[in-house]
Scaffold this motif. Structure first.
Motif, PDB file in Angstrom:
ATOM      1  N   ARG A   1       0.900  -1.154   0.000  1.00  0.00           N
ATOM      2  CA  ARG A   1       0.000   0.000   0.000  1.00  0.00           C
ATOM      3  C   ARG A   1       0.933   1.197   0.000  1.00  0.00           C
ATOM      4  O   ARG A   1       1.705   1.402   0.928  1.00  0.00           O
TER       5      ARG A   1
ATOM      6  N   VAL B   1      -0.710  -5.949 -10.126  1.00  0.00           N
ATOM      7  CA  VAL B   1      -1.474  -4.724  -9.871  1.00  0.00           C
ATOM      8  C   VAL B   1      -0.458  -3.617  -9.633  1.00  0.00           C
ATOM      9  O   VAL B   1       0.522  -3.814  -8.908  1.00  0.00           O
ATOM     10  N   HIS B   2      -0.687  -2.452 -10.247  1.00  0.00           N
ATOM     11  CA  HIS B   2       0.223  -1.327 -10.030  1.00  0.00           C
ATOM     12  C   HIS B   2      -0.544  -0.017 -10.118  1.00  0.00           C
ATOM     13  O   HIS B   2      -0.935   0.410 -11.203  1.00  0.00           O
ATOM     14  N   PHE B   3      -0.802   0.571  -8.964  1.00  0.00           N
ATOM     15  CA  PHE B   3      -1.456   1.871  -8.854  1.00  0.00           C
ATOM     16  C   PHE B   3      -2.821   1.899  -9.533  1.00  0.00           C
ATOM     17  O   PHE B   3      -3.232   2.914 -10.075  1.00  0.00           O
ATOM     18  N   GLU B   4      -3.536   0.772  -9.524  1.00  0.00           N
ATOM     19  CA  GLU B   4      -4.850   0.716 -10.158  1.00  0.00           C
ATOM     20  C   GLU B   4      -5.920   1.285  -9.224  1.00  0.00           C
ATOM     21  O   GLU B   4      -5.767   1.273  -8.007  1.00  0.00           O
ATOM     22  N   GLN B   5      -7.000   1.750  -9.820  1.00  0.00           N
ATOM     23  CA  GLN B   5      -8.147   2.178  -9.035  1.00  0.00           C
ATOM     24  C   GLN B   5      -8.658   0.959  -8.260  1.00  0.00           C
ATOM     25  O   GLN B   5      -8.599  -0.166  -8.756  1.00  0.00           O
ATOM     26  N   HIS B   6      -9.143   1.206  -7.069  1.00  0.00           N
ATOM     27  CA  HIS B   6      -9.639   0.101  -6.262  1.00  0.00           C
ATOM     28  C   HIS B   6     -10.917   0.515  -5.551  1.00  0.00           C
ATOM     29  O   HIS B   6     -11.209   1.702  -5.446  1.00  0.00           O
ATOM     30  N   GLU B   7     -11.643  -0.465  -5.093  1.00  0.00           N
ATOM     31  CA  GLU B   7     -12.896  -0.247  -4.390  1.00  0.00           C
ATOM     32  C   GLU B   7     -12.731  -0.744  -2.965  1.00  0.00           C
ATOM     33  O   GLU B   7     -12.480  -1.931  -2.741  1.00  0.00           O
TER      34      GLU B   7
ATOM     35  N   ALA C   1      -2.245   3.637  -2.851  1.00  0.00           N
ATOM     36  CA  ALA C   1      -2.370   2.839  -4.067  1.00  0.00           C
ATOM     37  C   ALA C   1      -1.956   1.395  -3.802  1.00  0.00           C
ATOM     38  O   ALA C   1      -0.953   1.150  -3.145  1.00  0.00           O
TER      39      ALA C   1
ATOM     40  N   VAL D   1      -0.349  -2.216  -4.781  1.00  0.00           N
ATOM     41  CA  VAL D   1       0.661  -2.780  -5.667  1.00  0.00           C
ATOM     42  C   VAL D   1       0.789  -4.262  -5.326  1.00  0.00           C
ATOM     43  O   VAL D   1       0.880  -4.626  -4.153  1.00  0.00           O
TER      44      VAL D   1
END
Length: 115
Positions: free
Chosen positions: A8, A40-46, A55, A57
């Protein structure tokens, strides 16, 4: 067994510092000798539960030894301060479970250990 680096990172106070961008440009090159790759790299998340700021990772490695070797490598340690000077983060290494993993067996082992 596949191992994962889970992080994170951030949040940032404003735009990302130029050093952080240089870190991002160079990090992927540090994975090659260790078989790592971004999942996963700095993707939008819920956010569904808890308190998650920053973000996500997720990086996969063939095994825990290579994940540790990557983190301790001179190549990664050289660029790490480019991020840590400007963005907080939490990072863990964790080994994955086998393909046929069954959580009910783990629950039974925990129950027996607590008895």
């Amino acid at each position: 067994m596949t191992a994962y680096a889970i992080a994170r990172i951030g949040p940032a106070d404003g735009p990302l510092h130029e050093e952080v961008l240089r870190y991002m440009e160079r990090i992927q090159g540090t994975f090659a000798p260790y078989g790592g790759r971004f999942l996963v790299h700095f993707e939008q998340h819920e956010l569904l539960e808890g308190d998650w700021h920053g973000a996500p990772v997720l990086v996969a490695f063939p095994d825990m030894d290579r994940a540790r070797a990557w983190y301790k490598s001179p190549e990664y340690q050289e660029i790490l301060p480019l991020r840590t000077r400007h963005l907080p983060g939490d990072i863990i290494l964790v080994e994955g479970v086998p393909e046929n993993y069954d959580a009910t067996a783990t629950a039974a082992q925990v129950r027996d250990a607590q008895a």
